[in-house]
Design an enzyme around this catalytic site. Structure first.
Site, PDB file in Angstrom:
ATOM      1  N   GLU A 127      -9.753   5.405   6.591  1.00  0.00           N
ATOM      2  CA  GLU A 127      -8.526   6.090   6.839  1.00  0.00           C
ATOM      3  C   GLU A 127      -8.250   6.920   6.429  1.00  0.00           C
ATOM      4  O   GLU A 127      -6.994   7.261   6.721  1.00  0.00           O
ATOM      5  CB  GLU A 127      -7.582   5.049   6.114  1.00  0.00           C
ATOM      6  CG  GLU A 127      -7.981   3.239   6.815  1.00  0.00           C
ATOM      7  CD  GLU A 127      -7.354   1.773   6.401  1.00  0.00           C
ATOM      8  OE1 GLU A 127      -6.458   1.507   6.943  1.00  0.00           O
ATOM      9  OE2 GLU A 127      -8.097   1.704   5.507  1.00  0.00           O
ATOM     10  N   ARG A 166       1.176  -1.036  -0.114  1.00  0.00           N
ATOM     11  CA  ARG A 166      -0.083   0.047  -0.166  1.00  0.00           C
ATOM     12  C   ARG A 166       0.799   1.253  -0.020  1.00  0.00           C
ATOM     13  O   ARG A 166       0.823   2.057  -0.764  1.00  0.00           O
ATOM     14  CB  ARG A 166      -0.833   0.001   1.377  1.00  0.00           C
ATOM     15  CG  ARG A 166      -2.258   1.097   1.549  1.00  0.00           C
ATOM     16  CD  ARG A 166      -3.084   0.755   2.194  1.00  0.00           C
ATOM     17  NE  ARG A 166      -4.362   0.030   1.466  1.00  0.00           N
ATOM     18  CZ  ARG A 166      -5.114   0.381   0.429  1.00  0.00           C
ATOM     19  NH1 ARG A 166      -5.767   1.625   0.741  1.00  0.00           N
ATOM     20  NH2 ARG A 166      -6.116  -0.417   0.212  1.00  0.00           N
TER      21      ARG A 166
END
Lengths: 778, 482
Positions: free
Chosen positions: A721, A310
């Site tokens: 997030e 990520r």
């Protein structure tokens, strides 16, 4: 009127404010319950010479002491299988469990810990990324994402800048520490209550370690007192220890970490050390970027390789870079295994380029926001990510424009410069950053969910999914979605305790996607039932009035009533229709399923379409720094995001404010400090400073655009997030402030920007100024 | 009632005896009374999740409520009080207005900090006055939340009409409780269990006799340090004494420009008079700690704990405060700067107790300058990296009678004698203060620890002189003319 999009309270809010909500340690002790704890390694790396449990075994109140030899299997892991539950010949981090202790009381646990004698030969541990590289200590292989022609890109560049950028970790600081209770059942079965984001993984790991079939283990999660990624993998360890004791003794077993132990033995957000070389034009347009990311994975893999994945797919952030190479490698060190933490590598990737944007602006003499906008992804061209995904519905240019207006950034930037020219005691800084955060698990198969919907004869509904509630409001959103499908009030719908008994093979509540996945599965179940109820209504309504014709396609579920759209006055209540369906022997329960369509990613080639969509945003922050004490105050922050059409605006707003302040903590006061031997020194709130209420910016404007996201559930976007990364503007604002006194140098500010970091940087500039060191430029 | 502790919880009488008397209040509530709304997180008074309201009888025959951290209060300390927990705020089925607002404004997410916030917020309305955002933030400084970013909680608090809240004395009419506790509070208490003894005397003489007979006795007044030592290090001294019932030790009076602060005076009781008489020290008290800590902790406790980073000490040093130490043989006064013999070592005999602190107050209208500094990683509710106190007389712009004390840079608070000497008689200007900072750097011996490196502390020490200069230069006559 539907209930999706409405600001209704969290479904546990009343329980929370009255203290009635039950967390693991609020469950009353079962008769005969044992307390479980563990003896952990006091050294960071060592060889176990001997373990002497004789005197601990004889301690009154001690019921059992267990080592790895008492386990059916000892090795496990969510991606790479390299982790030991209990140390065998070697200990590889301080805090690593060696012996599980079961006792009648806490006093007996304490006595047992003192009586356990373990002889460990200490070896030289590795604590830093540099050390790990020098010793070839890696986890997994290096991954690469590459596009374009780097050499050509650098040739094209007017300037080239190289640097190393370091960020430290962050403790999750969930308020409820890790906890679990295991109840033994018949035929070696176990029911485990766990404060986990991932009940299925707890079930799987326990069955694997104890030699049980998966169907012998049920994991149940009512709620967590916060998690933030810290209970995605690492709730498994306490649950497994309690399960071991329950299975061995046949008695209920409870484990609850205290805060100090929790912080010392669990993993954190990954520290990163990023090496970059960036080429750009005289205007600041990036022509080439070569970046190499190293993360500190700790002693075991945990989720580190996925976190690196990520980070790598987020280094580009909001910016189109034609020629780029991103390399990523996880390093193995002797600290507790680092793990998922809200953002999951995204923040460490994004801040790398946001830092570069400040530096490029300084070199080119431009406003950093102009450099950012110059490089921003386009809406119809310059819109392909380095891994080949086309950026659809890109709202970044609009977000930049609107936030520039709303925050009055340009005028305030001038005011900041004027202030700094005047003040001898304080410095100000201002910065506007952007975020583009990909939604979906990078690992394709995790993007699935199932849901169970049961309708009862009074028209009330129970819904169960694999989503776990940690405060983020996923259950409230699911409640709204289900109520909305049937056109009933949300209080007729209850979202039930999460249990692997009802929902099998579930994915972790993570990657911001729990509502997307589980909500979609719940809606799928509702629609299946709804089709049957529509059939039922179409058959039933004409029996109430002979003149009426009805067909399933015209049946409407609205405001608690069911009617045919052609004759709204002839209606039955939802409860009456349900009862009628029951009499007609129509099933009133259903299981729904959802698999995110159209996503695919190959980590080996660094290419594909990993994300269903991107949540985006911009934020602007202004900071005030005391030049003598390093005291940092965030004067104002403006946050503007594209979060689609929120299912619950109040809940999503709470995610935005909460994540922002948590991110602000990461970049300012949250300072993990270790001793020379690797002991965490800041292991409680006395020494580890998360933001408190006084740190919330005096002006804090949080808003979102009115835009649709047609590809996802009810036009919504994930918000868990992404807003954490909005707080990076606080850190870049500090960097901006330092640039006013750094004698023309690019400020080498580390993260977090603590008072110490700020004072020491300022002192360096002062010394250089007095020594008359010529200013350098890159 | 011998051998046990009597108090009320949410309007119901409770008796705790044996080991229960020595438990923390939080543990007693959770594991004895199964009142699990009160949460345990840090067990050191730094997060507020365990906040409860403690109701103490006042002179007017009512009960005054204040928030405290129940994780670092012992059951024996709450003898004769009324404790209200989160479970006790509801009126039947109806939510308390604070609970209502927190529900509506999304003030709770995971819910683990929520009981503490709700309890602390409810206590906030016990004092009258306009509810400003600053007041809300100040009241909630001791409560950590990791989910909401606080903004929804501030909104919740600001959405409440203070007039509609009602007092806790409305919720729990005090008459019956006061009646039941008044007589109890006038008697001494002694509890013995498992080799430990607790004693709560009603007179100084009783206290001194107990201390003389049991010299290892530890005074547990606020327990804001001792509670932490118990939870984190298992510190459980055999003899403990609480002085709350000794009326005269609660003295807080000004005599001959000296403030007499009795041994049981809490830091929050000190705030109003300091706000009026020494605003500079009041500001330090604001930053000192959470309201929950200040409602329990005492000035005497801060002095007795002898920490080199105790926030009140640099101030007491430069003011020339004196500590009154009393034993059965009589009292003596010790200057604060000679009270500390080394790291955590006191000039305190085993049979003595601290009975009061006497602080000379600044004289109004003088050319005296007093500046106090507390530097910490997080501004509020954080243990200091470094503390500093400057006191001096200005004649024009010439500095005289310079006293400087620093904390966090040596094993005890230190006076910077060389720097003081250097500054005395000099003009206050930038260069002089800059030089002073460099001299000060050589006078200290800081260490590196979790709160900062030695180099950082040295740099801060140097810097603080410049900060002092910029903050006080307008007080020199030259500057005033300019």
């Amino acid at each position: 009127m539907g209930v999706v999009g409405k600001n209704i309270p969290h479904d546990s809010a009343v329980g929370h404010v009255t203290g009635e909500s039950i967390y693991i340690d609020d469950i009353l002790p079962a008769r005969n319950e044992l307390i479980v704890d563990f003896y952990w390694s006091p050294v960071s790396l060592g060889r176990i010479r001997s373990i002497d449990l004789a005197s601990a075994t004889a301690t009154p109140g001690v019921v059992g002491l267990y080592t790895w030899k008492d386990l059916h299997a000892n090795i496990f892991g969510p991606i790479l299988i390299d982790e030991l539950l209990l140390a065998e010949e070697r200990v590889t981090f301080m805090g690593q469990p060696i012996v599980v202790i079961a006792a009648e009381s806490r006093a007996a646990i304490k006595a047992a810990k003192q009586a356990i004698k373990i002889d460990i030969e200490e070896l030289k541990p590795i604590f830093t990324i540099d050390d790990a590289i020098a010793n070839n200590q890696y986890i997994g292989q290096e991954r690469v994402i590459q596009r374009g022609d780097l050499a050509a890109g650098f040739t094209e560049a007017a300037h080239t800048l190289e640097g190393v950028w370091i960020n430290k970790g962050q403790d999750h600081f969930y308020l409820e520490s890790q906890a679990a209770i295991a109840w033994p059942g018949e035929y070696d079965s176990l029911t485990v209550h766990s404060s986990t984001q991932n009940p299925s993984e707890v079930q799987h790991v326990i069955a694997h370690l104890l030699g049980l079939q998966l169907n012998q283990v049920v994991c149940v999660t009512k709620r967590m007192g916060g998690a933030f990624g810290g209970k995605e993998c690492q709730a498994t360890h306490p649950a497994a220890m309690a399960a071991l004791v329950a299975l061995k003794t046949g008695r209920p077993a409870r484990i609850v970490y205290n805060k100090d132990d929790d912080m010392q033995v669990t993993g954190k957000r990954h520290p990163f050390q990023n090496h970059y070389k960036v080429g750009f034009t005289a205007e600041g347009r990036i022509t080439a970027l070569d970046v190499r990311l190293y993360s500190d994975g700790g002693a075991y893999a945990d989720l580190s390789t996925a976190v690196m994945g990520r980070a790598m797919t987020h280094v580009d952030n909001a910016y189109y870079i034609p020629n780029i190479r991103i390399r990523g490698q996880v390093c193995r060190t002797n600290t507790p295994p680092n793990t998922a933490f809200r953002g999951f590598g995204g923040p460490q990737g994004v801040v790398t380029i946001e830092n570069m944007m400040e530096e490029i602006a300084q070199i080119t003499g431009r406003d950093p926001v102009d450099v950012r906008m110059l490089n921003c992804y386009g809406t119809s061209e310059r819109n392909v990510t380095p891994y080949g995904q086309i950026l659809e519905n890109n709202n970044l240019p609009r977000l930049f424009d609107e936030l520039l207006q709303r925050s009055d950034y340009r005028n305030r930037r001038e005011a900041v410069a004027a202030f700094n020219a005047e003040s001898e005691t304080h410095l100000k800084g201002i910065s506007l950053t952007a975020v583009k955060f990909g939604i979906s698990f990078n690992t394709k198969f995790l993007n699935q969910a199932n849901a169970l919907v049961n309708i009862y004869l009074d028209g009330t509904i129970q819904v169960s999914t694999g989503a776990t509630e940690m405060g983020q409001g996923v259950n409230t959103k699911i409640r709204q979605l289900v109520a909305d499908e049937f056109g009933i009030e949300p209080d007729k719908v209850m979202v039930m305790i999460t249990s692997t008994e009802k929902n099998n093979n579930t994915s972790a509540t993570a990657a911001s996607s729990a509502a997307d996945l589980n909500g979609s599965a719940a809606v799928d179940a509702c629609r299946k039932i709804k089709a049957r109820l529509a059939d039922c209504a179409a058959a039933h309504l004409p029996t109430l009035d002979n003149d009426t014709e009805s067909s399933p396609g015209s049946i409407v579920f609205e405001d608690g009533w069911i009617y045919d759209s052609r004759r709204p006055s002839l209606r039955v209540t939802f409860a009456a229709l349900v009862h009628e369906a029951y009499l007609r022997r129509i099933s009133l329960g259903e299981r729904g399923f959802y698999a995110t369509p159209g996503i695919d990613y190959d980590a080996a080639t660094g290419s594909g379409h990993p994300f269903l969509y991107f949540t985006q945003g911009c934020s602007a922050s202004e900071v005030l720094i005391d030049r003598f004490t390093g005291e940092l105050k965030v004067l104002r922050s403006d946050v503007l995001m594209d979060i689609g059409r929120p299912i619950n605006p109040g809940i999503d707003r709470g995610q935005m404010t909460g994540a922002f302040i948590q991110g602000m903590g990461w970049v300012t006061t949250e300072d993990l400090r270790y001793s020379d031997t690797g002991a965490l020194l800041s292991h409680s709130p006395t020494t580890y400073k998360i933001p408190n209420i006084q740190d919330v910016p005096a002006i804090f404007n949080v808003d979102y655009l009115d835009v649709d996201n047609p590809i996802n559930l009810r036009g919504s976007k994930a918000t868990g997030e992404p807003p954490l990364l909005m707080a990076l503007s606080v850190w870049t604002a500090v960097k901006n402030a330092l640039s006013f006194v750094s004698n023309g140098e690019i400020p080498k500010l580390r993260l977090p920007a603590t008072h110490e970091e700020i004072v020491m940087r300022l002192a360096e500039y002062e010394v250089a100024r007095e020594a008359g060191v010529p200013t350098t430029s890159a | 009632m011998a051998g046990s502790i009597f108090f009320y919880v949410n309007g119901k009488a409770v008796t705790a005896s044996g080991q229960d008397a020595f438990e923390t209040v939080a543990n007693f509530l959770r594991y004895r009374l199964s009142a699990t709304g009160t949460k345990l997180v840090c067990e050191e008074g730094d997060c507020g999740a365990c906040s409860v309201l403690i109701g103490r009888l006042n002179a007017a025959g009512g009960i005054e409520y204040q928030a405290v951290n129940s994780c670092i209060q012992f059951v024996y300390q709450i003898a004769g009080t009324h404790i209200i927990t989160v479970e006790g705020l509801r009126r039947g089925k109806d939510l308390h207005p604070v609970q209502e607002a927190m529900v509506k404004c999304h003030g709770a997410q995971c819910g683990f900090c929520t009981p503490g916030f709700v309890v602390t917020m409810s206590g906030m309305y016990e004092t009258e006055g306009e509810m400003t955002e600053k007041r809300v933030r100040d009241a909630l400084t001791g409560n950590l939340c990791r989910c909401t970013g606080y903004e929804p909680i501030i909104k919740a608090a600001m959405s409440i009409d203070p007039a509609a809240v009602g007092t806790l004395n409305d919720l729990y009419p005090p008459a019956e409780i006061v009646k039941a506790l008044t007589d109890y509070r006038s008697k001494s208490i002694r509890v013995e269990s498992g080799g430990r003894t607790f004693f709560a005397p009603t007179t100084v003489d009783e206290a001194l006799r107990f201390k003389a007979e049991n010299p290892s006795t530890v005074i547990v007044q606020g327990a804001t340090d001792l509670g932490v030592m118990r939870n984190k290090r298992g510190y459980e001294p055999p003899f403990v004494m609480n002085l709350s019932r000794v009326a005269e030790l609660g003295e807080l009076t000004v005599r001959d420009n000296d403030l007499h602060v009795g041994a049981t005076v809490t830091l929050s009781r000190l705030e109003p008079i300091m706000r009026e008489r020494v605003p500079e020290f009041f500001e330090i008290l604001v930053l000192f700690g959470a309201p929950q800590i200040k409602n329990a902790g005492t000035l005497a406790g801060n002095v007795a704990n002898a920490s080199p980073i105790a926030d009140t000490l640099p101030f007491l040093y430069v003011m020339g405060a004196r500590v009154e130490l009393t034993s059965t043989a009589g009292s003596r006064l010790v200057d604060i700067s000679s009270f500390y013999l080394g790291y955590k070592k006191l000039d305190l005999h085993p049979d003595e107790i601290i009975t009061k602190i006497i602080i000379p107050l600044p004289r109004s209208g003088s050319d005296e300058i007093l500046k106090l500094y507390k530097v910490s990683k997080r501004k509020n509710l954080d243990i200091s990296t470094m503390t500093a106190a400057f006191r001096m007389q200005l004649s024009g712009s010439v500095m005289d009678r310079v006293t400087i004390a620093l904390g966090g840079v040596a094993p005890t608070i230190v006076r910077l004698r060389k720097t003081e000497e250097f500054l005395t008689g000099r003009q206050m200007d930038r260069e002089t203060l800059r030089q002073a900072g460099r001299i000060a750097r050589d006078e200290i011996s800081p260490i590196s620890d979790v709160r900062g490196s030695a180099e950082f502390r040295s740099q801060l020490t140097e810097n603080i002189f410049s900060k002092f200069y910029f903050e006080t230069r307008h007080q020199t006559r030259e500057e005033a003319r300019a």
